[in-house]
Scaffold this motif. Structure first.
Motif, PDB file in Angstrom:
ATOM      1  N   ARG A 299     -21.234 -45.564 -15.693  1.00 32.83           N
ATOM      2  CA  ARG A 299     -21.540 -43.909 -15.439  1.00 32.83           C
ATOM      3  C   ARG A 299     -19.456 -43.152 -16.193  1.00 32.83           C
TER       4      ARG A 299
ATOM      5  N   GLN B 285     -18.368 -45.027 -19.322  1.00 37.94           N
ATOM      6  CA  GLN B 285     -19.033 -43.937 -20.791  1.00 37.94           C
ATOM      7  C   GLN B 285     -18.444 -43.484 -20.646  1.00 37.94           C
TER       8      GLN B 285
ATOM      9  N   LEU C 295     -21.538 -37.389 -16.445  1.00 38.81           N
ATOM     10  CA  LEU C 295     -21.628 -38.867 -16.649  1.00 38.81           C
ATOM     11  C   LEU C 295     -23.985 -38.573 -16.782  1.00 38.81           C
TER      12      LEU C 295
END
Length: 69
Positions: free
Chosen positions: A26, A29, A56
């Motif tokens: 996450r 990302q 997130l």
């Protein structure tokens, strides 16, 4: 770390850093965020709803769609 070849995978990085693999994924990302959003966050100019918890969550890959949200 991944880009420098220090770790071969997210799993390897998570193990070495003693963090959950999903959490590392996450965090990675965040590298896909539009530059203007990153700049706003770093400058403290982001809207209140743009916090780590919200970033997130899954978000659009396209920078234009990110800005629209």
């Amino acid at each position: 770390m991944l880009d420098e070849g220090q770790y071969a995978s997210i799993t390897e990085m998570a193990d070495a850093e003693r963090l959950d693999r999903g959490y590392i994924g996450r965090l990675l990302q965040l590298t896909l965020l539009a530059p203007d959003i990153v700049e706003a966050v770093l400058d403290g100019r982001q809207p209140a709803e743009v916090a780590l918890a919200s970033l997130l969550k899954p978000f659009a890959a396209g920078w234009e769609q990110q800005g629209a949200l």
